[in-house]
Write a protein that holds these residues in place. Sequence first.
Motif, PDB file in Angstrom:
ATOM      1  N   HIS A  94       0.840  -1.179   0.000  1.00 12.33           N
ATOM      2  CA  HIS A  94       0.000   0.000   0.000  1.00 12.33           C
ATOM      3  C   HIS A  94       0.887   1.245   0.000  1.00 12.33           C
ATOM      4  O   HIS A  94       1.739   1.415   0.853  1.00 12.33           O
ATOM      5  CB  HIS A  94      -0.893  -0.008   1.245  1.00 12.33           C
ATOM      6  N   GLY A  95       0.696   2.107  -0.983  1.00 14.27           N
ATOM      7  CA  GLY A  95       1.484   3.332  -1.033  1.00 14.27           C
ATOM      8  C   GLY A  95       2.874   3.143  -1.594  1.00 14.27           C
ATOM      9  O   GLY A  95       3.629   4.093  -1.711  1.00 14.27           O
ATOM     10  N   GLY A 101      -0.373  -7.483   2.416  1.00 14.58           N
ATOM     11  CA  GLY A 101      -1.764  -7.912   2.390  1.00 14.58           C
ATOM     12  C   GLY A 101      -2.132  -8.817   3.541  1.00 14.58           C
ATOM     13  O   GLY A 101      -2.839  -9.804   3.359  1.00 14.58           O
ATOM     14  N   THR A 102      -1.690  -8.505   4.779  1.00 13.83           N
ATOM     15  CA  THR A 102      -1.957  -9.385   5.915  1.00 13.83           C
ATOM     16  C   THR A 102      -3.275  -9.057   6.612  1.00 13.83           C
ATOM     17  O   THR A 102      -3.734  -9.822   7.441  1.00 13.83           O
ATOM     18  CB  THR A 102      -0.818  -9.284   6.942  1.00 13.83           C
ATOM     19  N   SER A 103      -3.868  -7.908   6.302  1.00 17.93           N
ATOM     20  CA  SER A 103      -5.134  -7.543   6.926  1.00 17.93           C
ATOM     21  C   SER A 103      -6.281  -8.296   6.262  1.00 17.93           C
ATOM     22  O   SER A 103      -6.273  -8.484   5.048  1.00 17.93           O
ATOM     23  CB  SER A 103      -5.351  -6.035   6.809  1.00 17.93           C
ATOM     24  N   PRO A 104      -7.292  -8.770   7.023  1.00 18.40           N
ATOM     25  CA  PRO A 104      -8.395  -9.532   6.418  1.00 18.40           C
ATOM     26  C   PRO A 104      -9.163  -8.680   5.412  1.00 18.40           C
ATOM     27  O   PRO A 104      -9.279  -7.465   5.563  1.00 18.40           O
ATOM     28  CB  PRO A 104      -9.265  -9.924   7.621  1.00 18.40           C
ATOM     29  N   ARG A 105      -9.691  -9.326   4.384  1.00 16.75           N
ATOM     30  CA  ARG A 105     -10.388  -8.616   3.315  1.00 16.75           C
ATOM     31  C   ARG A 105     -11.899  -8.513   3.535  1.00 16.75           C
ATOM     32  O   ARG A 105     -12.591  -7.882   2.740  1.00 16.75           O
ATOM     33  CB  ARG A 105     -10.119  -9.316   1.980  1.00 16.75           C
ATOM     34  N   ASN A 139      -4.711   1.905  14.292  1.00 17.44           N
ATOM     35  CA  ASN A 139      -4.864   3.112  13.481  1.00 17.44           C
ATOM     36  C   ASN A 139      -3.908   3.067  12.300  1.00 17.44           C
ATOM     37  O   ASN A 139      -2.743   2.694  12.450  1.00 17.44           O
ATOM     38  CB  ASN A 139      -4.577   4.359  14.316  1.00 17.44           C
ATOM     39  N   GLY A 140      -4.401   3.461  11.128  1.00 13.67           N
ATOM     40  CA  GLY A 140      -3.582   3.459   9.921  1.00 13.67           C
ATOM     41  C   GLY A 140      -4.024   2.371   8.961  1.00 13.67           C
ATOM     42  O   GLY A 140      -4.211   1.214   9.364  1.00 13.67           O
ATOM     43  N   ALA A 141      -4.176   2.750   7.706  1.00 13.59           N
ATOM     44  CA  ALA A 141      -4.636   1.788   6.697  1.00 13.59           C
ATOM     45  C   ALA A 141      -3.462   1.186   5.944  1.00 13.59           C
ATOM     46  O   ALA A 141      -2.411   1.813   5.794  1.00 13.59           O
ATOM     47  CB  ALA A 141      -5.567   2.483   5.703  1.00 13.59           C
ATOM     48  N   GLY A 142      -3.633  -0.050   5.475  1.00 10.22           N
ATOM     49  CA  GLY A 142      -2.649  -0.695   4.608  1.00 10.22           C
ATOM     50  C   GLY A 142      -1.342  -1.046   5.266  1.00 10.22           C
ATOM     51  O   GLY A 142      -0.327  -1.201   4.577  1.00 10.22           O
ATOM     52  N   LEU A 143      -1.318  -1.194   6.596  1.00 10.99           N
ATOM     53  CA  LEU A 143      -0.078  -1.558   7.283  1.00 10.99           C
ATOM     54  C   LEU A 143       0.134  -3.071   7.213  1.00 10.99           C
ATOM     55  O   LEU A 143      -0.736  -3.828   6.801  1.00 10.99           O
ATOM     56  CB  LEU A 143      -0.137  -1.092   8.742  1.00 10.99           C
ATOM     57  N   ALA A 203       0.835  -3.890  14.317  1.00 13.47           N
ATOM     58  CA  ALA A 203       0.862  -3.353  12.950  1.00 13.47           C
ATOM     59  C   ALA A 203       2.118  -2.507  12.762  1.00 13.47           C
ATOM     60  O   ALA A 203       2.582  -1.847  13.702  1.00 13.47           O
ATOM     61  CB  ALA A 203      -0.384  -2.516  12.697  1.00 13.47           C
ATOM     62  N   PHE A 204       2.669  -2.537  11.535  1.00 17.39           N
ATOM     63  CA  PHE A 204       3.851  -1.727  11.248  1.00 17.39           C
ATOM     64  C   PHE A 204       3.905  -1.412   9.770  1.00 17.39           C
ATOM     65  O   PHE A 204       3.314  -2.115   8.938  1.00 17.39           O
ATOM     66  CB  PHE A 204       5.130  -2.442  11.706  1.00 17.39           C
ATOM     67  N   ASN A 205       4.622  -0.352   9.442  1.00 12.73           N
ATOM     68  CA  ASN A 205       4.873   0.022   8.048  1.00 12.73           C
ATOM     69  C   ASN A 205       6.178  -0.625   7.631  1.00 12.73           C
ATOM     70  O   ASN A 205       7.233  -0.341   8.196  1.00 12.73           O
ATOM     71  CB  ASN A 205       4.969   1.550   7.930  1.00 12.73           C
ATOM     72  N   LEU A 206       6.126  -1.509   6.640  1.00 14.56           N
ATOM     73  CA  LEU A 206       7.326  -2.273   6.301  1.00 14.56           C
ATOM     74  C   LEU A 206       8.405  -1.429   5.622  1.00 14.56           C
ATOM     75  O   LEU A 206       9.499  -1.906   5.367  1.00 14.56           O
ATOM     76  CB  LEU A 206       6.990  -3.498   5.451  1.00 14.56           C
ATOM     77  N   THR A 207       8.113  -0.154   5.339  1.00 14.28           N
ATOM     78  CA  THR A 207       9.169   0.743   4.872  1.00 14.28           C
ATOM     79  C   THR A 207       9.896   1.404   6.025  1.00 14.28           C
ATOM     80  O   THR A 207      10.924   2.054   5.822  1.00 14.28           O
ATOM     81  CB  THR A 207       8.600   1.848   3.958  1.00 14.28           C
ATOM     82  N   GLN A 208       9.394   1.232   7.268  1.00 20.48           N
ATOM     83  CA  GLN A 208      10.000   1.883   8.430  1.00 20.48           C
ATOM     84  C   GLN A 208      10.445   0.909   9.512  1.00 20.48           C
ATOM     85  O   GLN A 208      11.150   1.316  10.439  1.00 20.48           O
ATOM     86  CB  GLN A 208       9.002   2.867   9.053  1.00 20.48           C
ATOM     87  N   ALA A 209      10.056  -0.347   9.418  1.00 20.64           N
ATOM     88  CA  ALA A 209      10.391  -1.311  10.467  1.00 20.64           C
ATOM     89  C   ALA A 209      10.466  -2.708   9.860  1.00 20.64           C
ATOM     90  O   ALA A 209      10.118  -2.929   8.696  1.00 20.64           O
ATOM     91  CB  ALA A 209       9.366  -1.267  11.593  1.00 20.64           C
ATOM     92  N   SER A 210      10.947  -3.668  10.669  1.00 22.08           N
ATOM     93  CA  SER A 210      11.070  -5.061  10.243  1.00 22.08           C
ATOM     94  C   SER A 210      10.542  -5.968  11.330  1.00 22.08           C
ATOM     95  O   SER A 210      10.580  -5.637  12.524  1.00 22.08           O
ATOM     96  CB  SER A 210      12.535  -5.416   9.943  1.00 22.08           C
TER      97      SER A 210
END
Length: 591
Positions: A24-25, A43-47, A70-74, A81-88
């Motif tokens: 996402h993004g 794509g780990t969040s349920p659809r 809070n936050g979409a597409g993490l 939840a985490f942003n894979l561009t900022q954490a591992s």
Amino acid sequence: MERNTMTTPLLMFVLLTLPSYSAHGQVNPFGIPVSVHAGKFYGTSPRDHVCGGLNYDVLEYTCCEGVPHNGAGLSCCGNRAFNLTQASCCEGQLTLNVSQLVSDCCGFRAYDPLNQLCCNSRILNRTHPHAKCCGKECYNEDHQLCCGNIVKGRKVLTKMSSHHRCCGDHQFDQQSHCCCSEPLSPEPLNASCCESSSSNLTEIDASSPNCMPGERPCGRGVNPKTEGCCVNPPSFLVQPYSHHPNSAGTRRHNPGVYNGASCGSQVYNPDIKICCAGKLSNRVLGKNLCCGTTPYAVEERRVLCCNQTLHRGVEAGHQCSPGGHLYLPSREMVCESHVHLNDPGKHCCGEETYNPKDEICCNGHKHRRLGNMSCCGGKAYDPSSGQMKCCAETLYNLQVQDRLSEEAQCCGSVLMEAGSTCCSAPGLDLLYPTQSGFTCCGHRYPNSSLWSCCAGVLHPRTERNTTSMNMIPGPRLLPLGDLKTEDLCYTEVLLGTVESVSVNKNKRSIVMVNVMSMQATCGPVNALPAPQYLTLPDHCSSPELVPGNTYLWVKTRHFSDTINVISDLSDHSSPLHSILFRCSKLYIEPC
């Protein structure tokens, strides 16, 4: 033999060339290499929009193992939840400031294998581009040896010469000595043990690429409990496919019968049978078309084939929607998989309908239209308010962030903060904590004492190559939203599509087509004849350009020919409109 968990630079580059992913993004259509560990975090969040038994808004939250965040597409790391561009995420534990796209795991912690090593679960700073692990230390195999074994421990020794090798925890000159095994010790070449034991250990080691110098493969008279040895993987013989008619799994038929016509695994006579999507049916005169598995005739009345499904008894005027649904355009409209009754003025927005006069549709989500609205992903906002910032389809409230619109810049889908550096490659932007002596190379952030960079490609730095390849500062690659108003609207800019790129004596020559020139805000937009040629003075320090992409070229002030900033506008549906719309918001006097 002891094995460390490090990823050598060569292996790392091989791994990073595996297929890349899109988050996402983070639109990555150009195959930018990313870590093989990144794929499972997309794509780990349920659809089904249900989290922990409750419905949730996918534009506002991410669900991880039944816990909303809070936050979409993490991405999810366990129930976090985490942003894979900022954490591992490593074994369920998060490491901040190291992107999952470029990291590897060292136990529960993530590290950047470009600048670090993982040695026996310890993260060490890389001292050389080709540094390796020696127990819990790192060493340079060009100048050092890693001697000892797993029982007594390993230690790093400075090579006395290029001919020295390990013998136990000592080193020896293989031109004058050999390594005797009982006990393990260096002895002169005329010693009796040299003739019997070595048969040249160097030859044994050379045939065993997984062995350290001075070690032998386990099972060749070596006791692994007391002596250093290594295990080589077995060689697997690939059995050729057998064409013998009695071989298992071989399809048997006579290619001379019926000209070899087959339907799936069955051989058939096309004079009496017809094959549709792997299913055989009796041939009927005139029925020579297939709709899925069903044969039919072109002159049949009131039939329509939609998405491999044959509909019979169809009323006149019916059509197939792009998604394969049967509908009557005079009274119905199809929005994705939903059929709606026609409503004057209504159009599709995802699966629903909306009125463009009163509403705005953003990625299948409709919102009430208020003022000068624009889309940011699935959300709507007013870009002229200065209160919101859109970063690669992720919307930020600058008041909540306590930021001013003039100082807010994007790095991909992330809003940059002080003390951070954004490294960009076509289709991928990653944020790193700023470190002295580090510089961007594409989307990586290498230690410049270890690596040099040329046009986004890393090169190991050697003692003979200690000067930087980037001698002339090149133009910056920035998103359109981060360009300063005075750079975009008060200078000469070019808009064009790159057709080809070549390098001559480290100068980059660019051929562009569909080029337009704009002489500041009040100047006219002129279409220039094709092709147009542009030269960047230093190939190595210039960002990577992708043929077929549309770029904005911003010249330095006072109409110089020097390119100051480049912006990739390939993801803008109308690049010229984006530029004019941005500049039209300025309060300027009429020209």
